[in-house]
Every structure is written in C-alpha cells, then in structure tokens.
Design a protein around this motif. Structure first.
Motif, PDB file in Angstrom:
ATOM      1  N   ALA B  55       0.850  -1.185   0.000  1.00 56.17           N
ATOM      2  CA  ALA B  55       0.000   0.000   0.000  1.00 56.17           C
ATOM      3  C   ALA B  55       0.879   1.225   0.000  1.00 56.17           C
ATOM      4  CB  ALA B  55      -0.861  -0.001   1.245  1.00 56.17           C
ATOM      5  N   ASN B  56       0.512   2.208  -0.768  1.00 57.69           N
ATOM      6  CA  ASN B  56       1.279   3.446  -0.698  1.00 57.69           C
ATOM      7  C   ASN B  56       0.393   4.626  -0.287  1.00 57.69           C
ATOM      8  OD1 ASN B  56      -0.082   3.469  -3.080  1.00 57.69           O
ATOM      9  ND2 ASN B  56       1.729   3.602  -4.387  1.00 57.69           N
ATOM     10  N   ILE B  57      -0.884   4.327   0.018  1.00 62.30           N
ATOM     11  CA  ILE B  57      -1.784   5.373   0.527  1.00 62.30           C
ATOM     12  C   ILE B  57      -2.597   4.763   1.671  1.00 62.30           C
ATOM     13  CG2 ILE B  57      -3.790   6.830  -0.006  1.00 62.30           C
ATOM     14  CD1 ILE B  57      -2.750   6.894  -2.924  1.00 62.30           C
ATOM     15  N   VAL B  58      -2.782   5.490   2.742  1.00 59.06           N
ATOM     16  CA  VAL B  58      -3.578   4.968   3.852  1.00 59.06           C
ATOM     17  C   VAL B  58      -4.589   6.029   4.305  1.00 59.06           C
ATOM     18  CG1 VAL B  58      -1.867   5.609   5.620  1.00 59.06           C
ATOM     19  CG2 VAL B  58      -3.479   3.776   6.090  1.00 59.06           C
ATOM     20  N   ILE B  59      -5.830   5.549   4.575  1.00 57.72           N
ATOM     21  CA  ILE B  59      -6.876   6.458   5.060  1.00 57.72           C
ATOM     22  C   ILE B  59      -7.237   6.018   6.485  1.00 57.72           C
ATOM     23  CG2 ILE B  59      -9.173   7.419   4.636  1.00 57.72           C
ATOM     24  CD1 ILE B  59      -8.919   6.292   1.730  1.00 57.72           C
ATOM     25  N   VAL B  60      -7.124   6.938   7.423  1.00 56.68           N
ATOM     26  CA  VAL B  60      -7.511   6.647   8.822  1.00 56.68           C
ATOM     27  C   VAL B  60      -8.627   7.621   9.211  1.00 56.68           C
ATOM     28  CG1 VAL B  60      -5.234   5.764   9.492  1.00 56.68           C
ATOM     29  CG2 VAL B  60      -5.712   8.199   9.710  1.00 56.68           C
ATOM     30  N   PRO B  61      -9.413   7.288  10.227  1.00 56.74           N
ATOM     31  CA  PRO B  61     -10.473   8.213  10.645  1.00 56.74           C
ATOM     32  C   PRO B  61      -9.879   9.543  11.100  1.00 56.74           C
ATOM     33  CG  PRO B  61     -10.752   6.068  11.660  1.00 56.74           C
ATOM     34  CD  PRO B  61      -9.406   6.061  11.025  1.00 56.74           C
ATOM     35  N   PHE B 131      -3.721  -9.837   1.126  1.00 59.27           N
ATOM     36  CA  PHE B 131      -2.486 -10.588   0.904  1.00 59.27           C
ATOM     37  C   PHE B 131      -1.952 -10.435  -0.523  1.00 59.27           C
ATOM     38  CE2 PHE B 131      -4.416 -12.850   4.614  1.00 59.27           C
ATOM     39  CZ  PHE B 131      -3.510 -12.347   5.544  1.00 59.27           C
ATOM     40  N   THR B 132      -2.786  -9.892  -1.420  1.00 62.50           N
ATOM     41  CA  THR B 132      -2.245  -9.504  -2.741  1.00 62.50           C
ATOM     42  C   THR B 132      -1.399  -8.252  -2.570  1.00 62.50           C
ATOM     43  OG1 THR B 132      -4.185 -10.393  -3.843  1.00 62.50           O
ATOM     44  CG2 THR B 132      -2.879  -8.802  -5.091  1.00 62.50           C
ATOM     45  N   MET B 133      -1.886  -7.378  -1.695  1.00 63.69           N
ATOM     46  CA  MET B 133      -1.173  -6.124  -1.438  1.00 63.69           C
ATOM     47  C   MET B 133       0.111  -6.375  -0.642  1.00 63.69           C
ATOM     48  SD  MET B 133      -2.710  -2.834   0.553  1.00 63.69           S
ATOM     49  CE  MET B 133      -3.874  -2.245  -0.639  1.00 63.69           C
ATOM     50  N   LEU B 228      -4.603   1.627   0.394  1.00 64.09           N
ATOM     51  CA  LEU B 228      -4.753   1.623  -1.066  1.00 64.09           C
ATOM     52  C   LEU B 228      -3.391   1.434  -1.727  1.00 64.09           C
ATOM     53  CD1 LEU B 228      -6.888   4.007   0.048  1.00 64.09           C
ATOM     54  CD2 LEU B 228      -7.420   4.029  -2.361  1.00 64.09           C
ATOM     55  N   SER B 229      -3.438   0.699  -2.813  1.00 67.81           N
ATOM     56  CA  SER B 229      -2.224   0.584  -3.627  1.00 67.81           C
ATOM     57  C   SER B 229      -2.529   1.230  -4.974  1.00 67.81           C
ATOM     58  CB  SER B 229      -1.863  -0.886  -3.816  1.00 67.81           C
ATOM     59  OG  SER B 229      -0.859  -0.997  -4.793  1.00 67.81           O
ATOM     60  N   ALA B 230      -1.713   2.214  -5.329  1.00 66.40           N
ATOM     61  CA  ALA B 230      -1.960   2.935  -6.587  1.00 66.40           C
ATOM     62  C   ALA B 230      -0.815   2.697  -7.551  1.00 66.40           C
ATOM     63  CB  ALA B 230      -2.115   4.419  -6.312  1.00 66.40           C
ATOM     64  N   ALA B 255       0.090   9.745   2.199  1.00 61.71           N
ATOM     65  CA  ALA B 255       0.899   8.882   1.327  1.00 61.71           C
ATOM     66  C   ALA B 255       2.002   8.274   2.161  1.00 61.71           C
ATOM     67  CB  ALA B 255       1.497   9.698   0.196  1.00 61.71           C
ATOM     68  N   LEU B 256       2.271   7.019   1.900  1.00 63.56           N
ATOM     69  CA  LEU B 256       3.380   6.385   2.624  1.00 63.56           C
ATOM     70  C   LEU B 256       4.660   6.754   1.891  1.00 63.56           C
ATOM     71  CD1 LEU B 256       1.850   2.909   3.455  1.00 63.56           C
ATOM     72  CD2 LEU B 256       1.993   4.933   4.889  1.00 63.56           C
ATOM     73  N   ARG B 257       5.255   7.814   2.326  1.00 66.89           N
ATOM     74  CA  ARG B 257       6.404   8.429   1.671  1.00 66.89           C
ATOM     75  C   ARG B 257       7.565   7.443   1.508  1.00 66.89           C
ATOM     76  NH1 ARG B 257       7.431  11.634  -1.908  1.00 66.89           N
ATOM     77  NH2 ARG B 257       9.365  12.800  -1.786  1.00 66.89           N
ATOM     78  N   GLN B 258       7.729   6.594   2.500  1.00 71.28           N
ATOM     79  CA  GLN B 258       8.862   5.676   2.486  1.00 71.28           C
ATOM     80  C   GLN B 258       8.809   4.746   1.276  1.00 71.28           C
ATOM     81  OE1 GLN B 258       9.194   3.577   6.141  1.00 71.28           O
ATOM     82  NE2 GLN B 258      11.355   3.076   5.820  1.00 71.28           N
ATOM     83  N   ALA B 259       7.598   4.249   1.014  1.00 74.24           N
ATOM     84  CA  ALA B 259       7.433   3.334  -0.125  1.00 74.24           C
ATOM     85  C   ALA B 259       7.735   4.060  -1.432  1.00 74.24           C
ATOM     86  CB  ALA B 259       6.021   2.787  -0.150  1.00 74.24           C
ATOM     87  N   ALA B 260       7.244   5.286  -1.502  1.00 73.54           N
ATOM     88  CA  ALA B 260       7.472   6.071  -2.717  1.00 73.54           C
ATOM     89  C   ALA B 260       8.966   6.347  -2.920  1.00 73.54           C
ATOM     90  CB  ALA B 260       6.711   7.381  -2.634  1.00 73.54           C
TER      91      ALA B 260
END
Lengths: 239, 399
Positions: B55-61, B131-133, B228-230, B255-260
C-alpha cells in the motif's frame, strides 16, 4: 600596349629544417604581362616550385610583395585568398592530381563547387572546356579509365573552367611521353593565344619553344639574362 | 557538383571505411536504445510491482487531538471529535478522478478480543485483497494439507468465514497451530494456517474475515483504516491523496512516503547504471569515429590540398569531412535503433530478469537519428578542423 598582370618585388622565402634554415628564394623581382606565357626553368631546389606556389597564393613569402592584377595577394586573409584563387587562378599540378573518385566532368567542375552557379550551368561550363581539350566523349570516365595525356587534359580543363586570367602549371608534361607532351604544350599555346597568361615550371627545354619568355632560376635567384637562357630561346617558337 | 556530392562520392569509393564507421555508430546507438528500452521497461515493471505489492496510501479516521497540563500533571493523547470510516467512504473512493490509478483497496478493522482466555488483537480483512497487497505474508503451515504438500499462495486462497490466520507470535502465545480451534466471543474458529515470521508487530495478530470481525467487535460497517495501492508510474501519489481528502471528509489520507522513496531510489539506481553504460559505449563509438576520420584526413592530405588550391575555403573542407560523418550516421542511426530495439526485446527479459516483454519504443527512432548524427558530427569536428588547417603547400608537396 602591354599591361603588367603580376608584379613581384624582392620576394624571399626561408624554410626551417630542424635547426637549419633553407633559403628557397633570395630576393626575386619580376613582372609578367597579361597574356604572356612564361617558362620557369632551373635545377631541382632552385626555387621554381616555391615561386609558383607564392604566385598561386598558397605560400606566403618571408618578405617582399606580390601583386596580381593590382591586388596585394598576401594582404588578403586566407579565406579571401581562397576566393582569389577560385576567380583568378587555374592550377595544373605535377602528376595531374585528379580526384580519383570523381569523373572527368566532376573533376573539371571542382573549382565551380563553391560558386553560386546552378548545377546545370556548372555542367555546361565543364562540358564546354572538356570539348575544348578534346575529351567530349570521355566526360563520365574516372581518372583511372583515362590515359596519362587524357588525365593531363582533364587537369587543364579544370584549370580553365572558371575562365581565370592566369594559369599556373607545374611540370605539366613531366609524366607524359614526348608526343603527348607536345600535344599538351600545343594546347597551352592555343589557350595563351586566346589571352590566357601562363606561367609554367618545367625541366624540359623543349617546352620553352612554346613560351614567350623563359626565366632561369639558380639558388633562389633569377639568373641573369645568361647565355643559357638565350640559348634556350634561340630554339624559337614552333606555333 | 556540390560539397554534398563530393562527400557522397568519397563514401561510395571507401565503402569498407564507411561501413566500419557506420558499424561503430550503430553499436553505440543500439546500446543506448537497448539500455534505455530495458531501463524503461524495468521502471514500468518495478513501479507496477512495488505499487501492487504494498500500500502506498492509507486512510484513517479523522480526529482532533491535544496535550494538556492540568494541575501540574501532563496529560497527552487527548483525542476528541473522532470520525468513523464506513462503507459509504469506500463508495466515495470510486468517485475520485484518478480512480483508475488505484489498484487495490483494502479496508480493515482492528480491535481487541479475548481468544481462548487471552487478550489479543484481531484484524478483519478481505484476505485476498490484503495478501495480494502484502506479498511478504506467507504461510508457514496450512490446515488440511497432505504430508509433503506445500502451503498455498495466500493471495490465491479463499479463507472461510469460520477460520482465522495466526501470526507466528500469536500462534506461540495461544499455543495453537494449523487445524486447531480458537474461541473468540463465544464463537469457535478453526486455524486455517500460521504465517511465517516477519519480525514486525504483525506477527502478534489474528487475521479473520472482515464482516465476521465487524460482528465480533460490534462495529458493523465500520473500518479502522483503508489501505490503497496505486499504480504510480504516471500518476502523482500526492494528487490522489488530495482527491481522497476532498472526497472523504471523515478520513485523513496520507501517502506512505517511504514506499514512494524506495521505489524512486531503486529506479534511479537502474537508470544511473544504464546512463553510465551508455556513456561508456558512446565514448568508445565516438573514439572509433574520431580515429577513422583522422586516418581518412591523413590519407586524403593531397586531395585536401587540391581542394584548397582550386578555391575551397577552410569551412568548405571542414564541411566535407563533417558531412561524410553525418551521411554515414543516418543509416547507422536507423540500424542502431532497429538493432537496439531487437536486442532489448530478445535479451532484455534475461538481462534484467524481468517477467514482462520489453515494449518496442517507436518514439526512440528520431532521438536515435539525432544521437547518431550529433555523435558523428562531434567526433568528426577535430578531424575536420585538422583538415581545414592543412597547409596546402605541404599537402601538395610544392616545396
């Protein structure tokens, strides 16, 4: 009334050879008239080819001055001198010096390459001079497909295609048999009669018979009007 | 008779030399085209693979928080105005402009449960999406397998609603293995499998069906977070994040900056290697052109003297030499483009160990021609200068 085309005053030329200096010309002063044909003779190393290269605008003298048609040749920049050569001079080199991968017609067109003439005009001019030198049927042949005499004719055609007032020839008959040499000299004579000024370096005394004047060079100087020169000239002109 | 026809005539005469020159240039161009195509394909493949895997994007409340010092006591982590993520927010993701760039949407609910009398963290997921992600989750053991049979691929397995997966640490803590049962909230679940150790906190989790987890935790239709994985080879992650923040007012998207960064660094390393290799090969090609042209100028000394004697300017002589190089470079550029493209297609997958075919890069044709001509002209510049500076007297051996 004769009009001077070339004026040379106190021309000297020194070459450096390692630590040594070789004086090829030692103060040559000479006038050549328009329409005149002049043979330059002398032993190897006497300076005649150096003199020819200086007249041709290819070799700046160490000192002295040369004017052609009133133009101080070495006051011009290198590029202007190239333009001058294209408009005023035709060269006939030793060993013909044709470009081996160009046809006879293309070789003749070489001095026209950098002019503004159209391709058609260039071809017409080349055809005209090739006819003049008797090579009408061999225009599309490469130099390797021509005899020595024919190659010399192509070289002459190349020298006159741009209708220069002056042709410089360096040993034009040196690599030809005597009969072909005579034909070439007759060709030069014909061109000279049409008004062309010819300066020719030659080793062959026979050739002087076709020329108006013969100059003898010795150790970088013009020899005095010596008995040798007179003797050469008494052979008289044949044409 | 023109400068062009002189150059062309000379090339026709010296076919072997022209061919040697063309081969040198073609090899240089082919290498660049091949490396560029392979690196480009690697960029696409690597980017896609990384984007698919994690995932490179995460949505939290969305929530508000503050710190407070009250009566001399520091109180941290005061949260209020806490929003909730729901099924409606999932539908909102579909409305963003760059929806097509979003590959996987994996909502999940996290909560504490009592499992066999011990407190544990339960994560409700859509197992296939999750588990695909996260391809790094693999099964160590799986229930119902015959002896010698290997556990399956989690991304492909359907895990029934009454079964759970245990992280390696959770398996140890509960003393349960694949095929055993675990009781959570008065419901009995079979352990579908135990995951391999990852070395992270995730080893202590119990994974279960999302709907079942929502029911167990009494939070029907609610999520703790949405990952989310974009695909982001052609889309800016930041743009998608902005769109999601606008579309989901109750969520905070980051955005999960580290992954990017990791993705960019990896691709940059491949690109740098490709550029360095291309540079070396081009330098060698330029050297081949330079030496061939220099030898040609040396051979043609007398010819150049004739050109100068009959009235060619220095610029005309230079133009002949450069033009010859450029005339050779045009077919060489075309040949290099074709050879490079073919090499990339045939050898690329093996060289780069890629599982996808290298696409034919038709857009490289014009740059290949420009590269070939530019390289030839640059390498021919010195020989051209040398030819132009030849002393015609020396050249004609007048002396």
């Amino acid at each position: 009334m004769t009009e001077v085309l070339i004026t040379m005053k106190e021309l000297t030329k020194t070459y450096k050879s390692g630590n040594d200096e070789v004086q090829a010309l030692r103060g040559v002063s000479l006038d050549i008239n328009r329409g005149e044909s002049v043979a330059v003779m002398g032993q190897s190393g006497s300076g005649k080819s150096t003199l020819l290269s200086i007249i041709g605008g290819l070799n700046p003298p160490s000192s002295g001055r040369i004017e052609i048609d009133g133009i101080d040749l070495y006051a011009l920049s290198q590029e202007k001198r190239a333009d001058f050569r294209r408009e005023y001079l035709g060269f006939v080199f030793q060993q013909f010096q044709l470009i081996p991968y160009l046809t006879a017609q293309e070789n003749v067109m070489l001095p026209l390459t950098t002019t503004g003439y159209s391709g058609r005009k260039k071809r017409e001019m080349a055809e005209k001079v090739l006819c003049r030198v008797g090579l009408a049927g061999k225009m599309n042949r490469l130099p390797s497909q021509l005899s020595g005499g024919e190659q010399e004719r192509v070289a002459i055609a190349r020298a006159i295609v741009n209708e220069p007032p002056l042709v410089l020839a360096d040993e034009p008959t040196g690599s030809l048999d005597s009969r072909t040499g005579e034909e070439i000299m007759e060709l030069f004579t014909g061109l000279n009669r049409e008004g062309l000024t010819v300066v020719m370096v030659t080793h062959n005394p026979e050739n002087t018979r076709y020329m108006d004047r013969t100059i003898l060079m010795q150790d970088g100087r013009l020899a005095d009007n010596s008995a040798d020169v007179l003797k050469l000239r008494t052979a008289g002109k044949r044409c | 008779m023109t400068i062009y026809s002189i150059a062309l005539s000379n090339l026709k005469r010296r076919k072997i030399k022209a061919l040697f020159l063309a081969v040198g240039l073609a090899v240089g161009v082919a290498t660049v085209v091949a490396l560029f195509s392979i690196v480009q394909a690697m960029r696409l493949e690597l980017g896609d693979r990384i984007d698919e895997f994690g995932a490179n994007i995460v949505i939290v409340p969305r929530w508000e928080g503050m710190e407070l010092t009250y009566a001399g006591t520091h109180v941290s982590g005061i949260t209020f105005d806490i929003q909730r993520l729901t099924e409606e927010d999932l539908a909102r993701i579909d409305t963003i402009a760059d929806r097509n760039s979003v590959n996987i949407i994996s909502p999940k609910l996290v909560g504490a449960v009592v499992a066999d009398g011990r407190r544990a963290l339960l994560v409700g997921v859509d197992t296939r999406r999750e588990f695909t992600m996260k391809r790094w989750f693999t099964l160590r053991e799986q229930a119902g397998l015959a002896s010698g049979q290997k556990p399956g691929d989690l991304a492909l397995l359907e895990i029934p609603e009454d079964q759970v997966l245990l992280g390696s640490a959770a398996s140890r803590a509960l003393g349960r293995k694949a095929g055993d049962t675990v009781v959570m909230g008065e419901r009995e679940f079979t352990v579908f499998g135990v995951l391999n150790e990852t070395g992270s906190q995730e080893d202590g989790l119990i994974f279960a069906n999302l709907a079942v987890t929502q029911e167990l935790l009494g939070r029907s239709g609610e999520f703790s977070l949405i990952e989310l994985s974009a695909y982001c080879n052609f889309c800016p992650v930041e743009e998608i994040v902005a769109q999601l923040n606008a579309a989901i007012p109750g969520g905070r998207t980051t955005a999960l900056r580290q992954a990017a960064l990791l993705r960019e660094e990896t691709i940059d390393s491949f690109s740098s290697l490709g550029f360095a290799l291309s540079g070396v090969v081009l330098a060698v090609a330029a050297l081949a052109v330079l030496t061939t042209m220099l030898a040609s100028v040396h051979e043609r000394t007398r010819e150049i003297g004739i050109f100068r004697a009959v009235g060619f300017r220095r610029a005309h002589v230079s133009a002949i030499i450069v033009l010859e190089a450029i005339l050779v470079s045009i077919p060489a550029g075309l040949a290099g483009f074709l050879a490079g493209g073919l090499t990339a297609q045939l050898a690329g997958p093996y060289l780069a160990q890629m599982q996808v075919a290298v696409p034919w890069q038709g857009g490289l044709l014009v740059p290949s021609m420009v590269l070939s001509s530019g390289l030839a002209a640059a390498a021919a510049a010195y020989p051209a200068l040398k030819a132009a500076r030849l002393d015609p007297v020396e050249a004609l051996r007048f002396i």
